[in-house]
Write a protein that holds these residues in place. Structure first.
Motif, PDB file in Angstrom:
ATOM      1  N   ALA A  45      -0.835  12.259  -2.533  1.00 47.50           N
ATOM      2  CA  ALA A  45      -0.351  12.582  -3.876  1.00 47.50           C
ATOM      3  C   ALA A  45      -0.830  11.538  -4.876  1.00 47.50           C
ATOM      4  O   ALA A  45      -0.919  10.349  -4.562  1.00 47.50           O
ATOM      5  CB  ALA A  45       1.176  12.649  -3.878  1.00 47.50           C
ATOM      6  N   PRO A  46      -1.163  11.961  -6.117  1.00 49.06           N
ATOM      7  CA  PRO A  46      -1.578  10.997  -7.143  1.00 49.06           C
ATOM      8  C   PRO A  46      -0.474   9.986  -7.432  1.00 49.06           C
ATOM      9  O   PRO A  46       0.721  10.287  -7.377  1.00 49.06           O
ATOM     10  CB  PRO A  46      -1.863  11.878  -8.358  1.00 49.06           C
ATOM     11  CG  PRO A  46      -2.101  13.246  -7.801  1.00 49.06           C
ATOM     12  CD  PRO A  46      -1.236  13.355  -6.587  1.00 49.06           C
ATOM     13  N   GLY A  47      -0.888   8.759  -7.731  1.00 45.81           N
ATOM     14  CA  GLY A  47       0.052   7.697  -8.049  1.00 45.81           C
ATOM     15  C   GLY A  47      -0.268   6.441  -7.265  1.00 45.81           C
ATOM     16  O   GLY A  47      -1.352   6.292  -6.676  1.00 45.81           O
ATOM     17  N   LEU A  48       0.683   5.514  -7.263  1.00 47.33           N
ATOM     18  CA  LEU A  48       0.533   4.244  -6.567  1.00 47.33           C
ATOM     19  C   LEU A  48       1.262   4.298  -5.236  1.00 47.33           C
ATOM     20  O   LEU A  48       2.371   4.840  -5.137  1.00 47.33           O
ATOM     21  CB  LEU A  48       1.084   3.093  -7.412  1.00 47.33           C
ATOM     22  CG  LEU A  48       0.387   2.834  -8.749  1.00 47.33           C
ATOM     23  CD1 LEU A  48       1.126   1.769  -9.536  1.00 47.33           C
ATOM     24  CD2 LEU A  48      -1.061   2.407  -8.522  1.00 47.33           C
ATOM     25  N   ALA A  49       0.658   3.720  -4.222  1.00 45.38           N
ATOM     26  CA  ALA A  49       1.270   3.667  -2.896  1.00 45.38           C
ATOM     27  C   ALA A  49       0.876   2.359  -2.240  1.00 45.38           C
ATOM     28  O   ALA A  49      -0.162   1.766  -2.559  1.00 45.38           O
ATOM     29  CB  ALA A  49       0.832   4.859  -2.040  1.00 45.38           C
ATOM     30  N   THR A  50       1.695   1.915  -1.301  1.00 42.41           N
ATOM     31  CA  THR A  50       1.443   0.672  -0.575  1.00 42.41           C
ATOM     32  C   THR A  50       1.305   0.971   0.905  1.00 42.41           C
ATOM     33  O   THR A  50       2.276   1.383   1.550  1.00 42.41           O
ATOM     34  CB  THR A  50       2.570  -0.346  -0.801  1.00 42.41           C
ATOM     35  OG1 THR A  50       2.713  -0.603  -2.202  1.00 42.41           O
ATOM     36  CG2 THR A  50       2.266  -1.648  -0.085  1.00 42.41           C
ATOM     37  N   PHE A  51       0.110   0.807   1.434  1.00 39.98           N
ATOM     38  CA  PHE A  51      -0.123   0.899   2.865  1.00 39.98           C
ATOM     39  C   PHE A  51       0.084  -0.494   3.468  1.00 39.98           C
ATOM     40  O   PHE A  51       0.216  -1.488   2.747  1.00 39.98           O
ATOM     41  CB  PHE A  51      -1.532   1.411   3.152  1.00 39.98           C
ATOM     42  CG  PHE A  51      -1.691   2.893   2.929  1.00 39.98           C
ATOM     43  CD1 PHE A  51      -1.913   3.753   3.991  1.00 39.98           C
ATOM     44  CD2 PHE A  51      -1.640   3.438   1.649  1.00 39.98           C
ATOM     45  CE1 PHE A  51      -2.066   5.114   3.793  1.00 39.98           C
ATOM     46  CE2 PHE A  51      -1.790   4.798   1.439  1.00 39.98           C
ATOM     47  CZ  PHE A  51      -1.997   5.639   2.520  1.00 39.98           C
ATOM     48  N   THR A  52       0.075  -0.571   4.782  1.00 40.73           N
ATOM     49  CA  THR A  52       0.264  -1.849   5.475  1.00 40.73           C
ATOM     50  C   THR A  52      -0.865  -2.056   6.466  1.00 40.73           C
ATOM     51  O   THR A  52      -1.164  -1.167   7.278  1.00 40.73           O
ATOM     52  CB  THR A  52       1.610  -1.887   6.214  1.00 40.73           C
ATOM     53  OG1 THR A  52       2.667  -1.711   5.278  1.00 40.73           O
ATOM     54  CG2 THR A  52       1.803  -3.219   6.922  1.00 40.73           C
TER      55      THR A  52
END
Length: 614
Positions: free
Chosen positions: A201-208
């Motif tokens: 989905a568009p937007g900001l995300a934090t992977f690890t």
């Protein structure tokens, strides 16, 4: 006219040599040699008494303690110890807020010695103009380099790379925001790895990014920010030229890529095989993002058409000029009308293609099971590469290469004109790649070309570093007007654009807490917003440690360069040399009187007393 030192040296040297010669003539034995040497030494001491040697002003070494300096560090004789804010508590160390303050307080020091991890970015802007000694500490175990993913459209695949220290044989894992494992790779002997997944989905995300050692124990968990973009508007492309295999495959590629394509392929006698949707007029050019035109069509549109193209380029339009035949003087003049300056183009050379992959297994893995367009037996790893030719052109320093072959020869590059760019494509038969089963390379080349010159989108996208940790100063460029920064708590801070940055429009910011920050820039069509993520303070500690050591080593080498200012000097004291000259001169006088008397007695015994002879 010689200076005082030179004149004194000449006079004293001449006198000392004359005295030494006289003594050697008066007594031709070892005693005469000793007297001659004492005479020369007396002259040297007299010169040093008048002109003592130069000594540096202050001989201290400034020892600068930074992060991870050993706690038991002490200043040695001739050293002065200062501690930066990042340094631990050290006995006898003077606390200073930064390196520049330490240099101002202790202007007499002649050398710097840096201990610990190295200087932070705050102190690398200060020039010491002194020799600097610095030995970087070994890289810490764990993640020491991270190449975060670029902004990725929704549904596309993103990739990130990195390097780990001391984890060869371990594993690197990528976890999505929900904590699910989406990719895993072994860490090689060099510590490098590459991971990837699909943007949702568009937007900001934090992977690890999780690193594990050989024992499968978790070594580190590092947050990785990802910006997923909404599906962009299709690129609006005008394809103009003559019917040819190159135009055919370009048109097919543009349609498959989802471009909003309008083409005009003039077959002569008013026959248009492109559908008649492409026009070169101000209205059509304002709506287009890229115009792809071959050199024959560029000549056929006349001076008026080229002037309209040039005006559109000034406004931001991108133009790709495809060479389909050797360039003549008229062809090069048509290029110059668009702002593209290049010479030559009448000779051809073979394009050196790099291998499709490092080995056959890697090529098979990348291609997959094959398809109707590219069967498994077409253009395998052992098959020779297709033969392509390029026109040899000579360009200037303002020409920016975009596509090059395996030997570094430029196949395509652009020049700026106003707000737009004009690209020259020198390969007339790039469609051969598709026929030889290398459609992926063909698509990469043309994607790079169009991406380099396409009209810039109007979305507000400032420039800033991809990895931001709380408590770190950052520079944000691409700003105008009166921008503001909103922190995760909703508080707003006005940003001051640095006048020294010029058209880059840069401002400094210091996010203190982790979370999502929003840049707001007022505009004619309303406020524009851009969000970015700030990670916890110690999220990139190992990466910052390595970067700090490397940056400090480069800074230290620059300070010790020949361009550094010489240390100030002054004359040393003359009285020690005066005492030495007096003592040596007295010894010379005493020895000369004693040994010279003995010489006269010997002469009398050999020749007789002159008074008796008389």
């Amino acid at each position: 006219m010689p200076g005082p030192e030179t004149l004194a040296a000449l006079l004293i040297g001449a006198g000392a040599l004359a005295a030494a010669g006289r003594l050697l003539l008066a007594r031709r034995d070892w005693r005469g040699g000793v007297l001659a040497l004492l005479s020369l030494a007396s002259g040297a001491l007299l010169f040093l008494t008048l002109f003592p040697p130069l000594l540096p002003v202050g001989g201290e070494t400034l020892v600068v303690a930074t992060a991870e300096t050993p706690p038991g560090t002490r200043a040695a004789p001739g050293e002065r110890l200062v501690a930066l804010p990042e340094a631990p508590v050290l006995a006898g160390a003077e606390r200073v807020p930064d390196l520049a303050t330490a240099l101002r307080r202790h202007g007499q020091v002649q050398r710097l010695r840096i201990l610990g991890r190295g200087l932070p970015a705050r102190d690398l802007e200060a020039g010491a103009s002194l020799p600097v000694a610095f030995t970087p500490l070994p890289s810490p175990r764990g993640l020491i380099r991270l190449d975060p993913p670029a902004d990725t459209p929704a549904g596309a695949v993103f990739a990130l790379g990195g390097e780990a220290e001391g984890l060869a044989g371990g594993t690197a894992e990528l976890l999505d925001p929900a904590g699910r494992l989406v990719d895993q790779r072994d860490i090689g002997p060099d510590g490098a790895f590459t991971l990837g997944s699909t943007a949702r989905a568009p937007g900001l995300a934090t992977f690890t990014l999780r690193l594990r050692g050989n024992d499968k124990a978790i070594v580190s968990d590092t947050p990785v920010p990802l910006r997923t973009l909404a599906a962009p508007q299709p690129l609006r492309v005008l394809l103009i030229g003559a019917p040819s295999p190159e135009a055919k495959y370009l048109r097919r590629w543009a349609e498959d890529a989802g471009f909003d394509l309008a083409s005009r392929l003039d077959a002569g006698a008013g026959v248009d095989l492109g559908g008649g949707g492409a026009r070169i007029d101000p209205a059509a050019l304002r709506e287009a993002d890229v115009v792809m035109i071959d050199d024959a069509a560029l000549a056929a549109i006349g001076g008026g058409g080229r002037a309209a193209l040039a005006q559109a380029v000034n406004g931001g339009l991108g133009v790709v000029v495809r060479m389909s035949a050797p360039a003549s003087a008229a062809t090069r003049q048509n290029w110059r009308a668009l702002g593209l300056v290049a010479e030559g183009g009448s000779e051809v050379a073979t394009v050196a293609l790099p291998p499709l992959a490092a080995e056959a297994e890697a090529l098979a893995f990348r291609r997959g099971p094959g398809s109707a367009d590219v069967p498994e037996g077409l253009n395998t790893f052992e098959d020779p590469a297709p033969e392509l030719t390029r026109f040899l052109v000579r360009t200037g320093a303002t020409f920016v290469p975009v596509v090059a072959d395996a030997e570094g020869a430029v196949l395509a590059g652009w020049q700026q004109r106003g707000q737009g760019r004009v690209l020259l494509w020198t390969v007339a038969d790039s469609f051969t790649l598709v026929l030889a089963g290398q459609a992926d390379r063909y698509e990469q080349w043309w994607s790079a070309a169009l991406s380099a010159v396409a009209r810039p989108e109007g979305t507000f996208r400032p420039s800033l570093v991809p990895l931001i940790a709380a408590g770190e100063r950052i520079a944000i460029c691409g700003l105008a007007g009166s921008p503001r920064l909103i922190n995760p708590g909703g508080a707003e801070v006005a940003l001051a654009i640095d006048p020294a940055a010029g058209p880059r429009g840069c401002a400094a910011a210091w996010p203190e807490a982790e979370g999502e920050y929003t840049l707001v820039q007022p505009g004619e069509d309303g406020a524009q917003r851009f969000a970015f993520l700030v990670m916890p303070h110690n999220a990139f500690a190992a990466i910052r440690a390595r970067e700090t050591g490397e940056a400090t080593a480069r800074w230290a080498a620059a300070q010790a360069s020949p361009a550094a200012q010489p240390a100030p000097e002054r004359r040393g004291p003359g009285w020690p040399w005066l005492l030495g000259w007096l003592a040596l001169t007295a010894a010379l006088w005493f020895a000369e009187r004693r040994w010279r008397g003995g010489a006269l007695d010997s002469a009398s015994q050999l020749w007789g007393d002159p008074r008796e002879t008389a």
